[in-house]
Design a protein around this motif. Sequence first.
Motif, short mmCIF file in Angstrom:
data_model
loop_
_atom_site.label_atom_id
_atom_site.label_comp_id
_atom_site.label_asym_id
_atom_site.label_seq_id
_atom_site.Cartn_x
_atom_site.Cartn_y
_atom_site.Cartn_z
N ASP A 146 0.86 -1.18 0.00
CA ASP A 146 0.00 0.00 0.00
C ASP A 146 0.91 1.24 0.00
O ASP A 146 1.06 1.92 1.01
N MET A 187 0.38 -5.00 1.84
CA MET A 187 -1.07 -5.00 1.67
C MET A 187 -1.66 -6.17 2.45
O MET A 187 -1.18 -7.31 2.35
N SER A 205 -7.45 0.02 -3.80
CA SER A 205 -6.59 0.36 -2.67
C SER A 205 -6.57 1.87 -2.48
O SER A 205 -7.35 2.60 -3.11
#
Length: 233
Positions: free
Chosen positions: A25, A98, A197
């Motif tokens: 991320d 993530m 995301s």
Amino acid sequence: MVFRNPTEERQGFGCIFDMDGVLIDSYRAHFESWRMIAAEEGLPITEPQFARTFGRTSREIIAALWGEKTCDEAKIADLDRRKEAAFRDLIREDFPIMPGARELLDELRAHGFLLAIGSSGPPENVALTLERLGRQSLFSAVVTGMDVTRGKPDPQVFLLAAERLGLAPERCVVIEDAPAGIQAAHAAGAKAVGLASTGRTHQDLAAADLVVDHLHELSPALLRTLISPRLHG
């Protein structure tokens, strides 16, 4: 890592992962590293400007944001190098894996999927991410921004990843977080899963064959059905 480039295509299925916004991320770390370099150079950058360019190569972002002020190739290369070094420093300090990434990778390999990375990022970024993930051995192929001459939405990165897996692109699914990546996957002939995301919405990824909010929503059975519904429907 050994890359496979057989003369005959394999049967089976492949999953090609984008890196930024999929396995890590990285939205905040990328924005912060751009903000740091912009402040040092007295160049403007806002988060909406960054969000519109997220997922492109650093050089493409420099051209899009500051093209008129950074025409010199040496300056562009310097900004690129400094920005990516700052990014790596940030994710070394706080690695933004993530949720569900390791579990999905493990499950896919356990069920016979061949795995690849298809990223626009520099090889140093990809290498650091793979090291921190601790799953290097699961990947049969890695493609970085240094391996291609055309960025997404051109399909080159995913065509090369499928070739290195020894699979036809039609037997692969790409997991992406960017509209340009979804477009590139389809242009290559692969199916595309959009991961909403940080910085992405379902609307942004509407062109994907499937859009999810979390990697936990994906499974080998679901991805096999997505790739070949006639075999698994």
